[in-house]
Design an enzyme around this catalytic site. Structure first.
Site, mmCIF file in Angstrom:
data_model
loop_
_atom_site.group_PDB
_atom_site.id
_atom_site.type_symbol
_atom_site.label_atom_id
_atom_site.label_comp_id
_atom_site.label_asym_id
_atom_site.label_seq_id
_atom_site.Cartn_x
_atom_site.Cartn_y
_atom_site.Cartn_z
ATOM 1 N N GLY A 1 -4.175 96.592 59.380
ATOM 2 C CA GLY A 1 -4.759 96.865 57.911
ATOM 3 C C GLY A 1 -4.238 95.461 56.803
ATOM 4 C CB ILE A 2 -2.976 96.133 53.477
ATOM 5 C CG1 ILE A 2 -3.907 96.436 52.751
ATOM 6 C CG2 ILE A 2 -2.494 94.897 52.386
ATOM 7 C CD1 ILE A 2 -3.405 97.623 51.994
ATOM 8 C CE1 TYR B 1 2.968 106.488 50.109
ATOM 9 C CE2 TYR B 1 1.896 107.796 48.545
ATOM 10 C CZ TYR B 1 2.551 106.673 49.437
ATOM 11 O OH TYR B 1 1.917 105.393 49.573
#
Length: 277
Positions: A21-22, A168
Site C-alpha cells: 500500500g501507501i 477512528y
C-alpha cells in the site's frame, strides 16, 4: 536524473506498515532517488488476503535503486521499534526521514465497536506514531534536513466527521495533534513535522476488501500520488514546511509541479476521502 530528483540520495528513511500500500509506495519512490530504506511490518509470511511481506517489499526497494533493510515487528511494541532504529543506525549510520504510516481502521457505530478494536486503533495509530518518532528523535537531531511525515488528516471539526466513527476519528486526529505538537516542541531543532492525507480514496488492500471493493477501486487513485507527495515534502527544507498538514494533490502540485492527476487513475470523479468536506 536531476539534482532535484536526487534529494533523498543516500538519506535513510524509516517507514512503518511498509509491506504494501501507501507505505511501500513511499519506500519505492524514495528508493528511486537512491535512499536507504528501513521497513517495519508484521507480515513475515504471505497473507491469504493481502499481497506482499516485509521481505518482498525490501526486494522491491533494492530493485528500484535503493538499499533496504527489513525488520519484522509491531509498531506498538517498544522493543520492536528500538530494534528497527538500531538496524537503521547499524546498517546506514542514522535516521534522516521517518514516515508514520502504520494504521488501523474500524468504522462500526460505537455500540457495535468492540473494545478490542478500539484499543487496536489507539495503539497502532497513536501509540505507534509516538513510539517510532520518539525512538528516532536523537538521530533526527543529527541529520542535516530531518523530516517526519505522518499519514494523518487535517483536523476537521465538522460534526459529520466527529459523529461518523468517533473512535477512528480520535485515533487519526490524535496522530495529527502529535505531529503538530512536535512541530512546536522541536521548532528550534529544525526537524520538519508534517501530515499528509489523500484527497481521494487510494487503491489499497483496505479499499479492495470493502463490500463494493471493485467499484471503489475504479474511483480510487494509485498509491503513487501519496508517494510522490511524501517524497516532494521530504525534499524541502524542513524548517519551511514543518507544522503543515498537506493533501497529496497540494504537495505534488506545489513541490513536484504535477497538476495533471490523470497519471494516478481514479477516473473523472474519484471518491473524496474521509475527513474532507
Amino acid at each position: 536524473m536531476s539534482e532535484q530528483n536526487r534529494a533523498l540520495a543516500d538519506r535513510t528513511l524509516v517507514v512503518s506498515g511498509a509491506s504494501r500500500g501507501i507505505g511501500l509506495a513511499i519506500a519505492l519512490a524514495a528508493a528511486e532517488q537512491g535512499a536507504n530504506v528501513v521497513l517495519l511490518a508484521k507480515t513475515a509470511q504471505p497473507h491469504p488476503r493481502l499481497p506482499g511481506t516485509v521481505h518482498t517489499a525490501a526486494a522491491e526497494v533494492e530493485a528500484a535503486g535503493g538499499k533496504a533493510a527489513a525488520v519484522v515487528g509491531d509498531v506498538r511494541e517498544e522493543a520492536d521499534v528500538a530494534r528497527l532504529v538500531e538496524t537503521a543506525v547499524e546498517r546506514f549510520g542514522g535516521v534522516d526521514l521517518v514516515v508514520n504510516n502504520a494504521s488501523a481502521i474500524a468504522v462500526e457505530p460505537t455500540e457495535q465497536l468492540s473494545a478490542k478494536k478500539f484499543d487496536l486503533m489507539q495503539d497502532i495509530n497513536i501509540r505507534g506514531t509516538f513510539l517510532l518518532t520518539k525512538a528516532c528523535l536523537p538521530h533526527l537531531r543529527e541529520s542535516a534536513n530531518p523530516h517526519v511525515v505522518t499519514i494523518a488528516p487535517p483536523v476537521n471539526m465538522n460534526p459529520r466527521w466527529l459523529g461518523a466513527h468517533p473512535a477512528y476519528t480520535l485515533s487519526k486526529y490524535g496522530m495529527t495533534l502529535l505531529s503538530q505538537g512536535w512541530a512546536a516542541e522541536y521548532a528550534e531543532a529544525g526537524i520538519g513535522f508534517t501530515c499528509l492525507w489523500p484527497q481521494t480514496y487510494i487503491a489499497t488492500s483496505a479499499v479492495a476488501n470493502l463490500a463494493d471493493g471493485d467499484e471503489q477501486l475504479a474511483a480510487a487513485r494509485s498509491p503513487r500520488i501519496m508517494a510522490d507527495a511524501a517524497v516532494a515534502i521530504m525534499s524541502q527544507p524542513a524548517r519551511e514546511v514543518t507544522g503543515t498538514c498537506f493533501l497529496d494533490v497540494d504537495a505534488v502540485s506545489r513541490y513536484a509541479g504535477i497538476d495533471d492527476l490523470s497519471r494516478y487513475g481514479g477516473g473523472d470523479n474519484p471518491t473524496l476521502d474521509l475527513f474532507l468536506d
